[in-house]
Design an enzyme around this catalytic site. Structure first.
Site, PDB file in Angstrom:
ATOM      1  N   ASP A   8       0.888  -1.154   0.000  1.00 10.75           N
ATOM      2  CA  ASP A   8       0.000   0.000   0.000  1.00 10.75           C
ATOM      3  C   ASP A   8       0.937   1.217   0.000  1.00 10.75           C
ATOM      4  O   ASP A   8       2.129   1.094   0.314  1.00 10.75           O
ATOM      5  CB  ASP A   8      -0.862  -0.039   1.272  1.00 10.75           C
ATOM      6  CG  ASP A   8      -1.686   1.211   1.430  1.00 10.75           C
ATOM      7  OD1 ASP A   8      -2.347   1.607   0.466  1.00 10.75           O
ATOM      8  OD2 ASP A   8      -1.652   1.810   2.532  1.00 10.75           O
ATOM      9  N   LEU A   9       0.401   2.381  -0.340  1.00 13.16           N
ATOM     10  CA  LEU A   9       1.267   3.572  -0.402  1.00 13.16           C
ATOM     11  C   LEU A   9       1.095   4.473   0.831  1.00 13.16           C
ATOM     12  O   LEU A   9       2.008   4.595   1.656  1.00 13.16           O
ATOM     13  CB  LEU A   9       0.934   4.364  -1.682  1.00 13.16           C
ATOM     14  CG  LEU A   9       1.644   5.711  -1.835  1.00 13.16           C
ATOM     15  CD1 LEU A   9       3.141   5.531  -2.039  1.00 13.16           C
ATOM     16  CD2 LEU A   9       1.048   6.499  -3.000  1.00 13.16           C
ATOM     17  N   ASP A  10      -0.101   5.070   0.931  1.00  6.40           N
ATOM     18  CA  ASP A  10      -0.341   6.067   1.983  1.00  6.40           C
ATOM     19  C   ASP A  10      -0.261   5.419   3.367  1.00  6.40           C
ATOM     20  O   ASP A  10      -1.035   4.510   3.677  1.00  6.40           O
ATOM     21  CB  ASP A  10      -1.735   6.689   1.808  1.00  6.40           C
ATOM     22  CG  ASP A  10      -1.860   7.476   0.507  1.00  6.40           C
ATOM     23  OD1 ASP A  10      -0.947   8.251   0.201  1.00  6.40           O
ATOM     24  OD2 ASP A  10      -2.875   7.319  -0.195  1.00  6.40           O
ATOM     25  N   THR A  16       1.567  10.070   4.046  1.00 11.38           N
ATOM     26  CA  THR A  16       0.572  10.967   3.458  1.00 11.38           C
ATOM     27  C   THR A  16      -0.779  10.835   4.151  1.00 11.38           C
ATOM     28  O   THR A  16      -1.666  11.661   3.916  1.00 11.38           O
ATOM     29  CB  THR A  16       0.397  10.657   1.961  1.00 11.38           C
ATOM     30  OG1 THR A  16       0.488   9.249   1.818  1.00 11.38           O
ATOM     31  CG2 THR A  16       1.460  11.331   1.129  1.00 11.38           C
ATOM     32  N   LYS A  44      -8.987   5.264   6.081  1.00 13.58           N
ATOM     33  CA  LYS A  44      -7.706   4.788   5.544  1.00 13.58           C
ATOM     34  C   LYS A  44      -7.925   3.642   4.561  1.00 13.58           C
ATOM     35  O   LYS A  44      -8.651   2.691   4.872  1.00 13.58           O
ATOM     36  CB  LYS A  44      -6.775   4.351   6.678  1.00 13.58           C
ATOM     37  CG  LYS A  44      -6.220   5.533   7.453  1.00 13.58           C
ATOM     38  CD  LYS A  44      -5.175   5.079   8.465  1.00 13.58           C
ATOM     39  CE  LYS A  44      -4.634   6.262   9.243  1.00 13.58           C
ATOM     40  NZ  LYS A  44      -3.773   5.818  10.348  1.00 13.58           N
ATOM     41  N   GLY A  45      -7.313   3.743   3.419  1.00  9.99           N
ATOM     42  CA  GLY A  45      -7.429   2.686   2.413  1.00  9.99           C
ATOM     43  C   GLY A  45      -8.696   2.779   1.582  1.00  9.99           C
ATOM     44  O   GLY A  45      -8.864   2.063   0.608  1.00  9.99           O
ATOM     45  N   ARG A  48     -11.552   7.866  -2.567  1.00 13.34           N
ATOM     46  CA  ARG A  48     -11.937   9.260  -2.316  1.00 13.34           C
ATOM     47  C   ARG A  48     -13.464   9.400  -2.185  1.00 13.34           C
ATOM     48  O   ARG A  48     -13.963   9.999  -1.236  1.00 13.34           O
ATOM     49  CB  ARG A  48     -11.431  10.126  -3.476  1.00 13.34           C
ATOM     50  CG  ARG A  48     -11.393  11.601  -3.150  1.00 13.34           C
ATOM     51  CD  ARG A  48     -10.898  12.381  -4.358  1.00 13.34           C
ATOM     52  NE  ARG A  48      -9.600  11.905  -4.839  1.00 13.34           N
ATOM     53  CZ  ARG A  48      -9.092  12.195  -6.033  1.00 13.34           C
ATOM     54  NH1 ARG A  48      -9.739  12.987  -6.853  1.00 13.34           N
ATOM     55  NH2 ARG A  48      -7.914  11.717  -6.399  1.00 13.34           N
ATOM     56  N   SER A 113      -2.496   0.503  -4.364  1.00 12.80           N
ATOM     57  CA  SER A 113      -3.003   1.670  -3.635  1.00 12.80           C
ATOM     58  C   SER A 113      -4.356   2.119  -4.173  1.00 12.80           C
ATOM     59  O   SER A 113      -4.598   2.054  -5.375  1.00 12.80           O
ATOM     60  CB  SER A 113      -2.001   2.823  -3.772  1.00 12.80           C
ATOM     61  OG  SER A 113      -2.573   4.030  -3.299  1.00 12.80           O
ATOM     62  N   ALA A 114      -5.207   2.616  -3.276  1.00 10.73           N
ATOM     63  CA  ALA A 114      -6.512   3.148  -3.683  1.00 10.73           C
ATOM     64  C   ALA A 114      -6.376   4.551  -4.266  1.00 10.73           C
ATOM     65  O   ALA A 114      -7.319   5.091  -4.826  1.00 10.73           O
ATOM     66  CB  ALA A 114      -7.424   3.198  -2.469  1.00 10.73           C
ATOM     67  N   SER A 115      -5.180   5.139  -4.149  1.00 16.53           N
ATOM     68  CA  SER A 115      -5.026   6.553  -4.499  1.00 16.53           C
ATOM     69  C   SER A 115      -4.821   6.794  -5.986  1.00 16.53           C
ATOM     70  O   SER A 115      -3.984   6.164  -6.626  1.00 16.53           O
ATOM     71  CB  SER A 115      -3.846   7.146  -3.726  1.00 16.53           C
ATOM     72  OG  SER A 115      -3.608   8.462  -4.177  1.00 16.53           O
ATOM     73  N   ASN A 117      -3.621   9.537  -6.868  1.00 14.46           N
ATOM     74  CA  ASN A 117      -2.408  10.365  -6.860  1.00 14.46           C
ATOM     75  C   ASN A 117      -1.139   9.528  -6.719  1.00 14.46           C
ATOM     76  O   ASN A 117      -0.033  10.083  -6.664  1.00 14.46           O
ATOM     77  CB  ASN A 117      -2.462  11.362  -5.694  1.00 14.46           C
ATOM     78  CG  ASN A 117      -3.580  12.388  -5.867  1.00 14.46           C
ATOM     79  OD1 ASN A 117      -3.575  13.153  -6.823  1.00 14.46           O
ATOM     80  ND2 ASN A 117      -4.544  12.385  -4.975  1.00 14.46           N
ATOM     81  N   LYS A 144     -10.782  -1.244  -1.747  1.00 16.67           N
ATOM     82  CA  LYS A 144     -10.541  -2.068  -0.563  1.00 16.67           C
ATOM     83  C   LYS A 144     -11.719  -1.864   0.395  1.00 16.67           C
ATOM     84  O   LYS A 144     -12.213  -0.742   0.467  1.00 16.67           O
ATOM     85  CB  LYS A 144      -9.243  -1.629   0.141  1.00 16.67           C
ATOM     86  CG  LYS A 144      -7.993  -1.781  -0.723  1.00 16.67           C
ATOM     87  CD  LYS A 144      -6.781  -1.134  -0.027  1.00 16.67           C
ATOM     88  CE  LYS A 144      -5.587  -1.077  -0.970  1.00 16.67           C
ATOM     89  NZ  LYS A 144      -4.436  -0.349  -0.424  1.00 16.67           N
ATOM     90  N   GLU A 168       0.244  -3.228   4.757  1.00 17.29           N
ATOM     91  CA  GLU A 168      -0.919  -2.349   4.873  1.00 17.29           C
ATOM     92  C   GLU A 168      -0.974  -1.614   6.207  1.00 17.29           C
ATOM     93  O   GLU A 168      -0.614  -2.180   7.230  1.00 17.29           O
ATOM     94  CB  GLU A 168      -2.196  -3.189   4.770  1.00 17.29           C
ATOM     95  CG  GLU A 168      -2.877  -3.161   3.442  1.00 17.29           C
ATOM     96  CD  GLU A 168      -3.440  -1.788   3.058  1.00 17.29           C
ATOM     97  OE1 GLU A 168      -3.529  -0.899   3.894  1.00 17.29           O
ATOM     98  OE2 GLU A 168      -3.784  -1.634   1.880  1.00 17.29           O
ATOM     99  N   ASP A 169      -1.466  -0.369   6.175  1.00 16.56           N
ATOM    100  CA  ASP A 169      -1.661   0.367   7.434  1.00 16.56           C
ATOM    101  C   ASP A 169      -3.145   0.531   7.767  1.00 16.56           C
ATOM    102  O   ASP A 169      -3.479   1.142   8.769  1.00 16.56           O
ATOM    103  CB  ASP A 169      -1.034   1.765   7.352  1.00 16.56           C
ATOM    104  CG  ASP A 169      -1.819   2.685   6.438  1.00 16.56           C
ATOM    105  OD1 ASP A 169      -2.236   2.232   5.356  1.00 16.56           O
ATOM    106  OD2 ASP A 169      -2.037   3.861   6.815  1.00 16.56           O
TER     107      ASP A 169
HETATM  108  C1  BG6 Z   1      -5.716   5.632   0.125  1.00 17.98           C
HETATM  109  C2  BG6 Z   1      -5.820   6.456   1.386  1.00 17.98           C
HETATM  110  O1  BG6 Z   1      -4.411   5.199  -0.055  1.00 17.98           O
HETATM  111  O2  BG6 Z   1      -6.104   6.402  -1.016  1.00 17.98           O
HETATM  112  C3  BG6 Z   1      -7.226   7.039   1.520  1.00 17.98           C
HETATM  113  O3  BG6 Z   1      -5.540   5.645   2.503  1.00 17.98           O
HETATM  114  C4  BG6 Z   1      -7.574   7.821   0.264  1.00 17.98           C
HETATM  115  O4  BG6 Z   1      -7.257   7.868   2.664  1.00 17.98           O
HETATM  116  C5  BG6 Z   1      -7.423   6.921  -0.958  1.00 17.98           C
HETATM  117  O5  BG6 Z   1      -8.910   8.301   0.340  1.00 17.98           O
HETATM  118  C6  BG6 Z   1      -7.729   7.654  -2.267  1.00 17.98           C
HETATM  119  O6  BG6 Z   1      -6.742   8.624  -2.468  1.00 17.98           O
HETATM  120  P1  BG6 Z   1      -6.781   9.773  -3.552  1.00 17.98           P
HETATM  121  O7  BG6 Z   1      -5.367  10.305  -3.537  1.00 17.98           O
HETATM  122  O8  BG6 Z   1      -7.139   9.141  -4.864  1.00 17.98           O
HETATM  123  O9  BG6 Z   1      -7.805  10.748  -3.111  1.00 17.98           O
HETATM  124 MG    MG Z   2      -2.713   3.210   3.559  1.00 17.55          MG
END
Ligand code: BG6
Ligand code: MG
Length: 220
Positions: A8-10, A16, A44-45, A48, A113-115, A117, A144, A168-169
């Protein structure tokens, strides 16, 4: 046999998670409701848009589809302004050394990662080249705790889920690893990550040897 590690990233490679917390905190202020670190654990995880849904319940307010998109993108602008300042110095302790050890041992490395970004964060941290596969929020339709993000990572690496270890966190991320048939190392608090196979507070506590011994597995 451990053949790949999926990260996982964040909150695992970089802290972050605190920026997501602060950015959602601004939304909570705007809608005038309390948003604590304990509430934040549930985000977390989580993607958005799903995070926004959770906050709407918490703050007891409703938004139509258009307003949801607007508020999610407002939060993301705040979040992006925080992550603009990230540099390789923000990589969490011990992470780089651990990635180096995996590379030397020929163990596959993937991001799960779910992000959305994630690619730009990896670039800022200058660690993109470590990853043999990068699966992020742009490539999954089920967030997730659905295991899709990790199963896609395993598939891209050509490794069976049972030969993968997830880092994972987040509670939702640990659940995703379990549902995907993978082992999981929790990074953070043992209370929150109780379902993980083992929990570390940071990567300085972990070497490849410790991991293999604790997971009772051998490197191929
Ligand atoms: C996860 C974070 O890695 O990414 C969540 O733990 C976040 O808090 C999710 O909502 C989505 O991220 P982003 O950067 O696409 O808004
Ligand atoms: Mg995380």
């Amino acid at each position: 046999m451990m053949k790949a590690c999926l990260f996982d990233l964040d909150g695992v490679l970089v802290d972050t998670a605190i920026y997501h917390f602060r950015a959602w905190g601004e939304l909570a202020q705007k809608y005038n409701f309390e948003f604590t670190e304990e509430h934040n654990e549930k985000l977390k995880g989580v993607s958005r848009m799903d995070s926004l849904e959770i906050l709407m319940k918490l703050g007891s307010f409703g938004l139509n589809h258009e307003q949801k998109l607007k508020e999610a993108s407002w939060k993301n602008e705040i979040y992006c302004s925080y992550i603009e300042t990230l540099t390789p110095n923000d990589i969490l302790p011990g992470v780089k050394e651990f990635l180096d050890a995996l590379k030397v041992s020929g163990i596959g490395i993937a991001l799960g990662s779910a992000s959305k970004n994630a690619p730009s964060i990896l670039e800022r941290l200058e660690i993109t080249s470590y990853f043999d596969a990068i699966i992020d929020g742009n490539q999954v339709s089920n967030a997730k705790p659905d295991p899709e993000v990790f199963l896609k990572g395993a598939e891209q690496l050509g490794v069976a889920p049972s030969d993968c270890i997830v880092f994972e966190d987040a509670e939702a991320g640990v659940e995703a690893a379990i549902r995907g048939g993978m082992k999981c190392v929790g990074v953070g608090s043992p209370e929150v990550l109780a379902r993980a196979d083992m929990v570390i507070s940071n990567f300085n506590e972990l070497s490849l040897d410790i991991l293999i011994t604790k997971m009772d597995r051998e490197v191929a």
